[in-house]
Design an enzyme around this catalytic site. Structure first.
Site, short mmCIF file in Angstrom:
data_model
loop_
_atom_site.label_atom_id
_atom_site.label_comp_id
_atom_site.label_asym_id
_atom_site.label_seq_id
_atom_site.Cartn_x
_atom_site.Cartn_y
_atom_site.Cartn_z
N HIS A 391 0.83 -1.21 0.00
CA HIS A 391 0.00 0.00 0.00
C HIS A 391 0.87 1.26 0.00
CE1 HIS A 391 -3.64 2.37 1.29
NE2 HIS A 391 -2.68 3.15 1.77
N GLU A 392 1.81 1.32 0.94
CA GLU A 392 2.65 2.53 1.05
C GLU A 392 3.58 2.67 -0.15
OE1 GLU A 392 1.78 4.64 3.08
OE2 GLU A 392 0.62 3.45 4.49
N HIS A 395 1.79 4.55 -2.84
CA HIS A 395 1.90 6.00 -2.67
C HIS A 395 3.28 6.51 -3.13
CE1 HIS A 395 -1.82 6.73 -0.61
NE2 HIS A 395 -1.53 5.95 0.42
N HIS A 398 3.88 6.35 -6.86
CA HIS A 398 3.07 7.42 -7.45
C HIS A 398 3.83 8.74 -7.35
CE1 HIS A 398 -1.22 9.43 -7.58
NE2 HIS A 398 -0.47 9.76 -8.60
#
Length: 600
Positions: A391-392, A395, A398
């Site tokens: 998940h991190e 980020h 991105h």
């Protein structure tokens, strides 16, 4: 006592498991040098006041503003990360306080910018942008400012709003103090019959207990305590909503909803369509409740049964190194370039892996245009930690793509897009885990995990969004809302969302009182839209649709170069339609099919 596992100090953690913050500044002296430079540069911003109608002066201001902002962000990230890796280290806390305290001064020095741009003749300003090539890169940003001109007040009016901002934020502050500091809860008995003090923080432990008596006690004790303060919570929440309405009216918006969505150019239809689509498909959530009731072997399913796992959680131990390899395999559909960045981030020191004494809890991704996109973890060798890392990393990658592709002014992406990349990673990883797991118990665990994520991130958050729409709508019409009326609205929504199988206990009527997001003004719907967009991207990529991966990577590279709805639409996900949300509900039903097939 000898077998007690001690938490390591920061110095005891191996360097390979620590983030490479020293790549920003190798020592604090260099940080201090840059901080001194920042203090010298900042007053120069005000030198441009009254000169922005000259295109060259406007460009010089924007370049100086960028230099100062980038320097401040770099200093901020270093101090922030150092302070979080050891919250007891007073040296780093001092650095953190130093930069945080200085940022308002930067904002004060450039506070003239927006009023001056908005007071300018629009044709003249656009002509200056057209005539000076260096200014053209700022065209979208300046036009974005101009779009909000109808909602920007005079200097005097803006000063008044700024002066009363503390008062308008008082209801949220009262809520936080009441719920986090002043409220205390009675004791309950745990699974072993031992008395334990209930709190808002440990409630999640007891509401997920396999012992039905424990979770019922926790549920009734928590909400009966909230019920004692129902009038205070009702006054706090409605006062906060009235403050939103006041601000929206002062800024000449048609509603508080418009004032929340319009700054990011998000059509109101996106909000309405999200609620409408979920309402049209609540049969999927009703089916989930029915299956859960059967799997738990209950004659009646109550609200306090909602969070108990349908299976015993398997003890899945995954070392950090194995977790990294697992993510690499799972994210293989995202392509060679994406995996290269992922591996590079692991190798170059993006991630602070393990818990240490006085380290901040939780997990996050942070960084600036001139630093790595760092990740804080507290990895405990559990399968959930693997999902958190994926998940991190979503980020961080991105941010990596945006920073490498976009100029500084467009490198930051909006909140509406922020969760898309992280959840896309989660969706692709969980799909891999479900498809490749041979152990029945583990497979059920993964299926249930994704079901719960959709239930809580999509269905639950949309119910929250509908509550906001109803309550703020009533207040805007001048209808007062008492605690009883708020409870009735919340009760009716729970009946509608969870369906005929669910016994909607009266205690749940007070749940609205403990939701902090209701003080953020139409915030929660973005969890649902973010998940829907991510699910759409992951499905298209996993199906191998032509151009799907390329479009997704283009989205990651786009930063804030356009409005979020436009960026997603360019990449093939149209959030103004019901399709992304319908696709998410289809995935939910697909998972329910898998659940029934695996158990049978």
């Amino acid at each position: 006592m000898e077998n007690t596992k001690k938490i390591k100090t920061r110095d005891e953690i191996e360097p390979k498991y620590k983030w490479a913050i020293d790549k920003i500044y190798s020592n604090e002296s260099l940080w201090e040098e840059d901080f001194s430079k920042l203090k010298e540069l900042t007053p120069k911003l005000s030198h441009y006041e009254g000169k922005l109608s000259d295109g060259k002066e406007l460009f010089n201001f924007l370049k100086l503003d960028e230099e100062i902002s980038r320097l401040a962000e770099k200093l901020h990230i270093y101090a922030h990360c150092r302070a979080d890796e050891d919250t007891a280290n007073t040296k780093y806390q001092a650095l953190w306080n130093k930069i945080v305290s200085f940022i308002p001064q930067i904002n004060a020095e450039k506070s003239f910018f927006l009023p001056e741009i908005l007071a300018m003749d629009e044709k003249h300003l656009l002509k200056e942008i057209e005539n000076i090539p260096e200014l053209k890169i700022y065209s979208f940003a300046i036009n974005d400012i101009l779009n909000l001109k109808p909602h920007t007040l005079s200097k005097g009016e803006e000063r008044i709003l700024a002066a009363v901002s503390d008062s308008l934020e008082a209801p949220a502050n009262i809520f936080n103090i009441l719920s986090n500091a002043d409220m205390t809860f009675p004791k309950i008995k745990d699974e072993s019959g031992i008395e334990v003090e209930l709190s808002d923080k440990n409630y999640s432990i007891y509401i997920t207990s396999k012992d039905r008596r424990v979770r019922e006690d926790a549920f009734k004790t928590l909400f009966s305590t909230y019920e004692k303060f129902k009038n205070t919570f009702a006054t706090s929440l409605t006062s906060s909503m009235k403050a939103f309405i006041f601000n929206s009216q002062m800024r000449k918006y048609s509603s508080s909803l418009e004032s929340s969505l319009k700054p990011n150019n998000i059509p109101l239809e996106v909000y309405y369509k999200t609620i409408e689509t979920i309402n049209n498909n609540l049969s999927a959530l009703h089916r989930y409740v029915k299956i859960k009731k059967q799997l738990l072997g209950l004659e009646e399913i109550h609200m306090y049964d909602l969070y108990v796992p349908i299976i015993n959680t398997p003890d899945i131990e995954v070392s950090y190194e194995d977790g990294v390899k697992l993510i690499e395999k799972g994210l293989n559909p995202l392509g060679e370039d994406y995996l290269k960045i992922f591996k590079g981030g692991i190798k170059e020191g993006w991630v602070d892996v393990y818990e240490n004494k006085c380290k901040r809890g939780g997990a996050y991704s942070t960084g600036s245009y001139d630093t790595m996109p760092y990740i804080l973890l507290n990895y405990h060798n559990k399968i959930n930690d693997v999902s958190t890392l994926a998940h991190e990393m979503g980020h961080s990658i991105h941010s990596y793509y945006s920073n490498k592709t976009q100029p500084y002014i467009y490198s930051n992406y909006t909140l509406f897009c922020a969760e898309v990349a992280s959840i896309t990673n989660e969706c692709i990883l969980i799909d891999y885990l479900i498809k490749n797991e041979q152990d029945k118990l583990k497979k059920l665990y993964y299926i249930n995990n994704e079901l719960e994520q959709i239930r809580t991130t999509v269905f639950r958050q949309v119910m929250f969004a509908e509550f906001e729409m109803i309550t703020q709508g009533e207040l805007e019409k001048g209808t007062p809302l008492t605690s009883e009326e708020l409870c009735n609205i919340w009760h009716d929504l729970n009946v509608k969302y969870f369906g005929p199988e669910m016994i909607v206990d009266k205690e749940i009527d007070m749940e609205w009182a403990r939701i902090p997001h209701f003080y953020y003004n139409f915030y929660v719907y973005q969890y649902a839209t973010g998940f829907a967009a991510a699910n759409s991207f992951s499905e298209r990529i996993l199906k191998g649709e032509e151009g799907a991966l390329e479009n997704y990577i283009s989205f990651l590279k786009s930063g804030g170069s356009d409005y979020p709805i436009n960026l997603l639409k360019k990449a093939g996900v149209d959030m103004t339609t019901s399709k992304p949300m319908e696709d998410t509900i289809n995935r939910f039903n697909e998972l329910l099919d898998m659940l029934e097939e695996t158990i049978s």
